[in-house]
Design a protein around this motif. Structure first.
Motif, PDB file in Angstrom:
ATOM      1  N   GLN A 212       0.808  -1.224   0.000  1.00  0.00           N
ATOM      2  CA  GLN A 212       0.000   0.000   0.000  1.00  0.00           C
ATOM      3  C   GLN A 212       0.843   1.276   0.000  1.00  0.00           C
ATOM      4  OE1 GLN A 212      -3.366   0.293  -0.589  1.00  0.00           O
ATOM      5  NE2 GLN A 212      -2.961  -1.870  -1.082  1.00  0.00           N
TER       6      GLN A 212
ATOM      7  N   ASP B 226       3.363   3.988  -2.375  1.00  0.00           N
ATOM      8  CA  ASP B 226       3.601   4.448  -3.741  1.00  0.00           C
ATOM      9  C   ASP B 226       5.064   4.169  -4.067  1.00  0.00           C
ATOM     10  OD1 ASP B 226       0.984   5.502  -4.123  1.00  0.00           O
ATOM     11  OD2 ASP B 226       1.552   7.242  -2.913  1.00  0.00           O
TER      12      ASP B 226
ATOM     13  N   ARG C  99       0.482   0.421  -3.487  1.00  0.00           N
ATOM     14  CA  ARG C  99      -0.721   1.136  -3.924  1.00  0.00           C
ATOM     15  C   ARG C  99      -0.594   1.582  -5.372  1.00  0.00           C
ATOM     16  NH1 ARG C  99      -2.498   6.413  -0.557  1.00  0.00           N
ATOM     17  NH2 ARG C  99      -0.642   7.296  -1.563  1.00  0.00           N
ATOM     18  N   SER C 100       0.584   2.009  -5.755  1.00  0.00           N
ATOM     19  CA  SER C 100       0.837   2.420  -7.142  1.00  0.00           C
ATOM     20  C   SER C 100       2.308   2.224  -7.455  1.00  0.00           C
ATOM     21  CB  SER C 100       0.457   3.892  -7.353  1.00  0.00           C
ATOM     22  OG  SER C 100       1.359   4.741  -6.666  1.00  0.00           O
TER      23      SER C 100
ATOM     24  N   THR D  75       5.292   3.743 -10.243  1.00  0.00           N
ATOM     25  CA  THR D  75       5.704   4.641 -11.321  1.00  0.00           C
ATOM     26  C   THR D  75       7.136   4.311 -11.697  1.00  0.00           C
ATOM     27  OG1 THR D  75       4.268   6.417 -10.516  1.00  0.00           O
ATOM     28  CG2 THR D  75       6.028   7.036 -12.036  1.00  0.00           C
TER      29      THR D  75
ATOM     30  N   SER E 151       1.623  -3.889 -18.011  1.00  0.00           N
ATOM     31  CA  SER E 151       0.362  -3.185 -17.776  1.00  0.00           C
ATOM     32  C   SER E 151      -0.809  -4.125 -17.500  1.00  0.00           C
ATOM     33  CB  SER E 151       0.032  -2.284 -18.971  1.00  0.00           C
ATOM     34  OG  SER E 151      -0.060  -3.050 -20.163  1.00  0.00           O
TER      35      SER E 151
ATOM     36  N   LYS F 245      -1.332  -3.789 -11.394  1.00  0.00           N
ATOM     37  CA  LYS F 245      -2.316  -2.724 -11.309  1.00  0.00           C
ATOM     38  C   LYS F 245      -1.634  -1.388 -11.009  1.00  0.00           C
ATOM     39  CE  LYS F 245      -5.966  -5.757  -9.496  1.00  0.00           C
ATOM     40  NZ  LYS F 245      -6.860  -6.029  -8.334  1.00  0.00           N
ATOM     41  N   ASN F 246      -2.236  -0.314 -11.513  1.00  0.00           N
ATOM     42  CA  ASN F 246      -1.804   1.052 -11.186  1.00  0.00           C
ATOM     43  C   ASN F 246      -0.321   1.285 -11.463  1.00  0.00           C
ATOM     44  OD1 ASN F 246      -4.436   1.597 -10.200  1.00  0.00           O
ATOM     45  ND2 ASN F 246      -3.898   0.727  -8.211  1.00  0.00           N
TER      46      ASN F 246
ATOM     47  N   ASN G 211       2.498   3.060 -13.983  1.00  0.00           N
ATOM     48  CA  ASN G 211       2.664   4.148 -14.940  1.00  0.00           C
ATOM     49  C   ASN G 211       4.111   4.154 -15.412  1.00  0.00           C
ATOM     50  OD1 ASN G 211       2.250   6.487 -16.449  1.00  0.00           O
ATOM     51  ND2 ASN G 211       2.708   7.834 -14.720  1.00  0.00           N
TER      52      ASN G 211
END
Length: 357
Positions: free
Chosen positions: A204, A206, A236-237, A239, A259, A263-264, A266
């Motif tokens: 959870q 970033d 959580r994400s 990048t 992708s 999930k999530n 970028n």
């Protein structure tokens, strides 16, 4: 009988060091490895502050006069002269895989771009190589040249591993890989090494991955690991910011690869071609209409990866940053993020330093 020194840290960890042992090696043996990368006194990621006690240098350390005056040392270059109390940041309580020295053979050579070569190495059947995704190995050529390379896959696959090699002008090992190497050449592998691997605190959070050039190789291994994490361990994400000087430097289609399974996530490609270290303030152009020469990249940003990262909306209290590539990028990214409020122990890095003796 060899004397031992007791080394204690500010987070309560204690380990013993033999009188002829490096502090870093002692921490690894005690399953509390101090963060490190090059192990040659140059990258600076095994740096700790001595709060009490004395140490002496086995080799030269690349530290500033101010750092030395403030009792900072590099644990890959130092041995304790007395019991020590150190501020070692976030020691990782983990037993690192056993290092081995084994023969290996070239199974395949594949150009990923004009300047990047994927080398598949075949391991002997009778020897097991275990490593954590993100670690590196040292490869010795038939003529005796040694260089360090990050492992590009999360684990050994069918008794093979992969490394990514960038072409370097006048590079002795680069010349071997691009002009002399052939399938079935016999090499020597030593490893695994390093502490650039996922920590157990990413759920959870970033996650930000920064890479320049072939620094994307170990990050690819980390992403492969994330693919198979249970739901309650996922970030959580994610990048990924990958920097290059020209379009073909982006030799992997990361979006296509990840992708669907992560999930999530970028993926941001960014070019630094028109920038210099004295002019790094150009902003991130997320909607740029410029195109690279590679079909899998429709648009790209412009700027150094650390500047692109800072242009995003960051919740640094919930962030974890993993950076791999040039020492310039890593050092500036670390300084900028800590200045903005990132906890230093949440910045993990593997710096590619120039080859040394």
């Amino acid at each position: 009988m060899k004397k031992t020194r007791i080394i204690t840290t500010t987070n309560g960890t204690t380990f013993e060091q033999l009188e002829d042992q490096l502090i870093l090696d002692a921490s690894i043996e005690a399953s509390s490895p101090i963060n490190h990368s090059c192990r040659s006194g140059r990258c600076g990621f095994c740096k700790v502050k001595v709060l009490s006690g004395e140490s002496f240098a086995y080799r030269q350390e690349e530290l500033t006069p101010e750092e030395l005056a403030d009792n900072w040392i590099l644990t890959c270059a130092r041995s304790a002269k007395s019991d020590l109390h150190i501020d070692a940041g976030n020691l990782t309580k983990i037993s690192l895989p056993k290092r081995v020295t084994i023969p290996c053979g070239i199974a395949q050579l594949t150009l990923l771009s004009n300047d990047v070569l994927n080398v598949t190495l075949r391991l002997p059947l009778i020897t097991r190589l275990d490593y954590l995704a993100g670690q590196y190995v040292v490869i010795t050529s038939p003529s005796g040249i040694c260089r360090s390379y990050s492992l590009a896959k999360a684990k050994v696959d069918a008794q093979t591993i992969e490394i990514h090699i960038r072409r370097l002008e006048q590079g002795a090992m680069s010349n071997y890989w691009f002009n002399q190497a052939k399938v079935n050449d016999l090499l020597t592998l030593q490893g695994p090494k390093g502490t650039f691997f996922l920590r157990d605190d990413i759920a959870q959070k970033d996650l930000y991955f920064l890479a320049t050039g072939t620094g994307i190789a170990p990050i690819n291994a980390l992403l492969e690991t994330i693919e198979y994490l249970p739901e309650n361990h996922l970030p959580r994400s994610i990048t990924v910011i990958w920097g290059g000087r020209k379009g073909e430097d982006f030799y992997m289609d990361l979006a296509k690869r990840y992708s669907k399974n992560i999930k999530n996530i970028n993926i941001i490609y960014t070019l630094s071609t028109s920038l210099t270290p004295q002019n790094t303030t150009q902003s991130y152009k997320q909607n740029s209409k410029q195109k690279t020469t590679l079909p899998h990249i429709e648009n790209y940003a412009q700027g150094y990866v650390q500047k692109v990262l800072l242009s995003l909306k960051l919740d640094l209290t919930n962030s974890r940053v993993y950076a791999c590539g040039s020492s310039f990028m890593i050092n500036e990214a670390q300084a900028l993020l800590i200045e903005k409020g990132l906890d230093e122990k949440h910045f993990l890095a593997d710096a590619f330093v120039s080859s040394g003796a």
